[in-house]
Design an enzyme around this catalytic site. Structure first.
Site, mmCIF file in Angstrom:
data_model
loop_
_atom_site.group_PDB
_atom_site.id
_atom_site.type_symbol
_atom_site.label_atom_id
_atom_site.label_comp_id
_atom_site.label_asym_id
_atom_site.label_seq_id
_atom_site.Cartn_x
_atom_site.Cartn_y
_atom_site.Cartn_z
ATOM 1 N N PHE A 59 -19.993 -32.242 17.310
ATOM 2 C CA PHE A 59 -20.982 -31.977 18.350
ATOM 3 C C PHE A 59 -22.349 -32.581 18.064
ATOM 4 O O PHE A 59 -23.259 -32.471 18.884
ATOM 5 C CB PHE A 59 -21.125 -30.482 18.631
ATOM 6 N N LYS A 98 -18.394 -22.998 21.918
ATOM 7 C CA LYS A 98 -18.635 -22.492 20.564
ATOM 8 C C LYS A 98 -17.276 -22.257 19.922
ATOM 9 O O LYS A 98 -16.601 -21.269 20.203
ATOM 10 C CB LYS A 98 -19.453 -21.207 20.566
#
Length: 506
Positions: free
Chosen positions: A305, A216
């Site tokens: 991503f 993250k």
């Protein structure tokens, strides 16, 4: 349609806590707006958004308003035209031109209309009509399934055009067909998929289901559109920021494809490759100064991503594993770090390594999940290390919308380690249940010392345990810092104020 009619609906929605009543009031007004061809604008207004997104006017430009009109006369069309004109003002003398335009618009508004327009323009309009309520109202007004509305809004980005398509078609089957025609368009941003939260890895990785666990990155979420060599960049709020990030544009333009829609993050890194504080990235991406100079001072690194479209093939409904495979083939050098595992120990080790490297945590993603844009669900779950502080409540603000009638947003205080004085660290209304809101309203009215507008100042006696994600510099507060994503865990009646935590150190 008269602006006063929209404001009347806004007041009705604000005054009730009943979701059913909110939806009914909104649906009725949307049907009325459809007959005048203004439903797209009215939908945005009732959602508290400007169709123009920004118009170049801040609180400062709205502090000194002209005398209000005696009777309501403004129409939605007139307001929309005036705000579009405001948004287009630029160049030499634009400040004076903008000020004159504000005066012209607000001199035609009543006092009630002026207050409402100030809230709309500044983004501070709190009327209890969140996404769920607005989308349900469109569904009821057009007599189409709410799932059809949600998918159309996901792909269109905003609710206004979807309401216009559905109600413009006349509702029912014709509206459903109109919504089905709304598809992903390269160059038009769609809503980003969001992640739910979990406190730890074992609660998400169960040892039986294989998942993707990825870094993250604590940067700026970016949706990237590539069409025949042209690159456009959009933030998570769908604001276009292409001109601010030339290095991102260059990186994407080099990809071996004609058309693509990608999801990712950009972040400023130190020379050692560690993330800079979030504020560094935020300041760079928010700045409209010379991008070439900013690039030299604070270069950005791109991490991707997800892949939502590739050369005519929409991927939003395909499993995450298939989207990742296509992305890995397209842009292997820009991929975010990820492990695919069903082992909680391996996932925990990856989580610990990412946090040690300076990242925010991880996102656990189901391999079979489609891209559910604009929604939080089990498909993506973020896990971050939790920090907590025991603080004291200094003041509380009256709530609005669903929280109307309750004391909601609390002002948080810590102890200055040098002077012992109480120092404000920020505010939060996150994490509060209805029971907590009811309790704290009674509690803080007992502690009230005086009021300043909608703010109730209280004796600093109630300790609250706050979870937060990090600390950042802030010139707004005396301590020079503020908490990121602060939320209430519980009130601590067992702790005296003498035991609250000091101002955290960066």
């Amino acid at each position: 349609m008269q602006l006063a009619r929209v404001i009347e609906t806004s007041a009705l929605v604000t005054a009730t806590r009943s979701r059913t009543a909110k939806v009914a009031a909104l649906a009725q007004t949307l049907q009325e707006a459809a007959s005048s061809g203004e439903v797209a604008v009215v939908t945005d207004y009732l959602a508290g958004r400007l169709p123009q997104r920004t118009v170049g006017v801040s609180w400062r430009g709205l502090r000194a308003l002209p005398a209000p009109a005696d009777t309501p006369g403004l129409t939605v069309a007139q307001v929309d035209a005036a705000l579009s004109a405001l948004a287009s003002i630029a160049g030499s003398g634009s400040g004076a031109t903008r000020s004159a335009a504000v005066t012209n618009l607000f001199s035609r508004a009543t006092e009630v209309e002026q207050r409402w327009l100030v809230g709309l323009i500044t983004g501070e309009l709190r009327q209890g009509a969140g996404d769920g309520v607005i989308l349900k109202a469109i569904s009821e007004a057009a007599q189409v399934p709410e799932s059809d509305v949600r998918r159309a809004v996901m792909l269109a980005g905003f609710a206004g055009p979807v309401a216009a398509a559905a109600l413009g078609a006349g509702g029912g089957d014709a509206a459903a067909r109109a919504l089905a025609e709304i598809q992903l368009e390269v160059g038009r941003p769609l809503r980003p998929m969001l992640a739910a939260s979990a406190p730890d890895i074992p609660g998400v990785v169960d040892g039986q289901t294989v998942v993707g666990v990825e870094t993250k990155v604590d940067g700026i979420r970016l949706q990237v559109h590539l069409r025949d060599g042209e690159v456009r960049l959009f933030t998570r709020t769908l604001e276009e920021v292409t001109d601010r990030m030339p290095e991102v544009v260059e990186a994407v333009a080099e990809l071996p494809t004609r058309r693509a829609v990608l999801d990712g993050e950009v972040i400023a890194l130190t020379r050692e490759g560690r993330p800079e504080p979030f504020q560094v990235t935020g300041a760079r991406t928010a700045s409209t100064a010379d991008p070439a100079a900013l690039r030299e001072q604070v270069p950005l690194t791109t991490f991707l991503f997800d892949l939502l479209h590739l050369d005519g093939r929409d991927l939003v409904d395909e499993p995450a594993a298939d989207r990742w495979a296509a992305l890995a083939e397209l842009a292997p050098h820009l991929l975010v770090s990820r492990v695919v595992t069903d082992d909680p120990v391996e996932a925990q080790t990856f989580f610990r390594d990412q946090v040690s490297a300076g990242h925010e945590g991880v996102v656990v993603k189901a391999l079979s999940a489609p891209y559910a844009a604009g929604r939080r669900g089990a498909g993506w779950v973020k896990v971050k290390p939790r920090h907590t502080l025991d603080l004291v409540v200094l003041a509380v603000e009256w709530g609005s919308g669903r929280r109307h009638g309750w004391l909601s947003n609390i002002h948080l205080g810590a102890r200055d380690p040098q002077t012992g004085e109480l120092v404000m660290l920020g505010k939060t209304f996150k994490g509060m249940t209805d029971e907590m809101l009811e309790w704290q309203t009674a509690r803080f009215l007992e502690l009230e010392t005086h009021r300043e507008g909608h703010v109730v100042l209280v004796r600093p006696e109630q300790v609250v345990e706050i979870a937060y994600d990090g600390v950042q510099r802030s010139p707004r507060y005396p301590g020079g810092v503020a908490l990121r994503f602060a939320r209430v865990l519980r009130y601590r009646d067992d702790k005296p104020v003498s035991e609250i935590d000091p101002v955290p150190v960066l």
